[in-house]
Scaffold this motif. Structure first.
Motif, PDB file in Angstrom:
ATOM      1  N   VAL A   1       1.053  -1.032   0.142  1.00  0.00           N
ATOM      2  CA  VAL A   1      -0.078  -0.010   0.270  1.00  0.00           C
ATOM      3  C   VAL A   1       0.818   1.450   0.049  1.00  0.00           C
ATOM      4  N   SER A   2       0.676   2.376  -1.180  1.00  0.00           N
ATOM      5  CA  SER A   2       1.180   3.056  -1.378  1.00  0.00           C
ATOM      6  C   SER A   2       1.013   4.380  -0.355  1.00  0.00           C
ATOM      7  N   VAL A   3       1.215   4.884   0.211  1.00  0.00           N
ATOM      8  CA  VAL A   3       0.923   6.516   1.279  1.00  0.00           C
ATOM      9  C   VAL A   3       1.382   7.470   0.581  1.00  0.00           C
ATOM     10  N   ASN A   4       0.628   8.984   0.005  1.00  0.00           N
ATOM     11  CA  ASN A   4       1.089   9.842   0.022  1.00  0.00           C
ATOM     12  C   ASN A   4       1.344  10.690   0.987  1.00  0.00           C
ATOM     13  N   ILE A   5       3.020  11.173   1.725  1.00  0.00           N
ATOM     14  CA  ILE A   5       3.504  11.757   2.892  1.00  0.00           C
ATOM     15  C   ILE A   5       3.907  13.046   2.231  1.00  0.00           C
ATOM     16  N   SER A   6       3.104  14.029   3.292  1.00  0.00           N
ATOM     17  CA  SER A   6       3.540  15.373   2.904  1.00  0.00           C
ATOM     18  C   SER A   6       5.595  16.053   3.366  1.00  0.00           C
ATOM     19  N   ALA A   7       5.994  16.752   2.311  1.00  0.00           N
ATOM     20  CA  ALA A   7       7.295  17.079   3.595  1.00  0.00           C
ATOM     21  C   ALA A   7       7.076  17.463   4.448  1.00  0.00           C
TER      22      ALA A   7
END
Ligand code: C2E
Ligand code: CA
Ligand code: CA
Ligand code: CA
Length: 279
Positions: free
Chosen positions: A114-120
């Motif tokens: 599962v890929s999760v978007n992470i903010s800087a």
């Protein structure tokens, strides 16, 4: 004047236009939205280009506001980043994605991810690696099943700190994907020293792939250079079978896009997986 600058220059803009008041509305609604759990995650499957198997899915956040309706993450993520609320929201997204996928993964290949978007902003927080560890423990999801997607801008802004964080994440056993590749400062050369596993080629390149030979040349270069650096490549936003065939010939590893499936709620994904035949 849609961009929320650091000095809030839009306050002095004589044209306090519609988009500005919408931004303000969203900004105010976010707090209650987070408190009342108005968010949900949709999942878009990802496919191996060589054998069409489902290799995982990307979690994409959705906000169903009681009066404003569905609000796109394109609108609210940048606002949540401005206000810092992305930290709370991002933590919820990470935990929910791990929990959901701990249930989903036994319907897929054993090393599906599962890929999760992470903010800087999340990545740079001191507690981030600990948060990832907690999410894995809580959900009992094996670390190798989690991919964290981040954009290359973060590498450019704080290279040393990010490099350290990425090694810590590597030690945990999670994987890292560089999102929207090709749109920013794209230098694959500095990737060679970083603990990155995947490169995701931005949709803007894929769209033009079969019409624009320069775009195609760049895409092919990205793929071959990434492979030299032992990185895998996923193409995002694949919408036509011509694009898919091109990418397959160019040795791209994986794909994601409306051609195969749109992002969907968890129950729909389960149905999709049950009905899907790779052949
Ligand atoms: P992204 O990470 O590049 O996500 C891919 C976007 O492309 C998603 O839009 C997805 O629905 C869309 N997409 C996938 N395949 C196709 C296709 O074949 N054609 C077209 N036209 N679009 C396709 P979405 O869900 O609206 O998300 C937009 C952006 O919002 C994401 O871009 C990401 O930057 C951000 N975002 C979404 N969810 C999250 C999240 O949980 N956390 C953070 N920090 N950002 C998120
Ligand atoms: Ca992404
Ligand atoms: Ca992307
Ligand atoms: Ca994108």
């Amino acid at each position: 004047a849609k961009k929320q600058g650091r000095n809030n220059y839009q306050w002095f803009d004589p044209k306090l236009d519609e988009s500005t008041s919408r931004t303000l509305k969203i900004r105010h609604a976010l707090k209650a939205g987070i408190e009342h759990k108005q968010f949900e995650l949709h999942y878009q499957p990802q496919f191996d280009l060589a054998n069409n198997e489902i290799i995982g899915c990307e979690a994409l956040v959705r906000w169903n506001h009681p009066t404003m309706g569905m609000i796109s993450p394109v609108e609210f993520i940048s606002i949540a980043e401005d206000t810092g609320q992305i930290v709370t929201l991002g933590r919820w997204i990470l935990r929910r994605a791990c929990k959901d996928f701990a249930e989903l993964r036994n319907r897929m290949l054993s090393d599906a991810t599962v890929s999760v978007n992470i903010s800087a902003i999340q990545l740079l927080r001191q507690e981030f690696v600990g948060d990832v560890e907690t999410a894995l423990k809580e959900s009992k999801l094996p670390a190798r099943c989690l991919v964290l997607e981040m954009t290359e801008s973060v590498l450019v802004e704080s290279p040393q700190l990010v490099s350290r964080k990425l090694s810590e994440l590597e030690d945990l056993g999670v994987h890292v994907a560089l999102d929207d590749f090709g749109t920013g400062y794209s230098s694959l050369s500095y990737l060679k020293d970083l603990a990155v596993d995947w490169v995701k080629i931005d949709r803007s390149f894929i769209q033009e792939l079969t019409h624009d030979s320069q775009n195609a040349a760049i895409t092919e270069r990205i793929i071959s250079m990434a492979h030299h650096l032992k990185l895998q490549v996923l193409a995002e936003g694949v919408e036509t079978s011509a694009q898919r065939d091109y990418l397959r010939r160019a040795n791209c590893d994986a794909m994601q896009g409306f051609l195969m499936a749109k992002p969907m709620p968890k129950p729909a994904l389960i149905e999709f997986i049950n009905d899907y035949q790779a052949d």
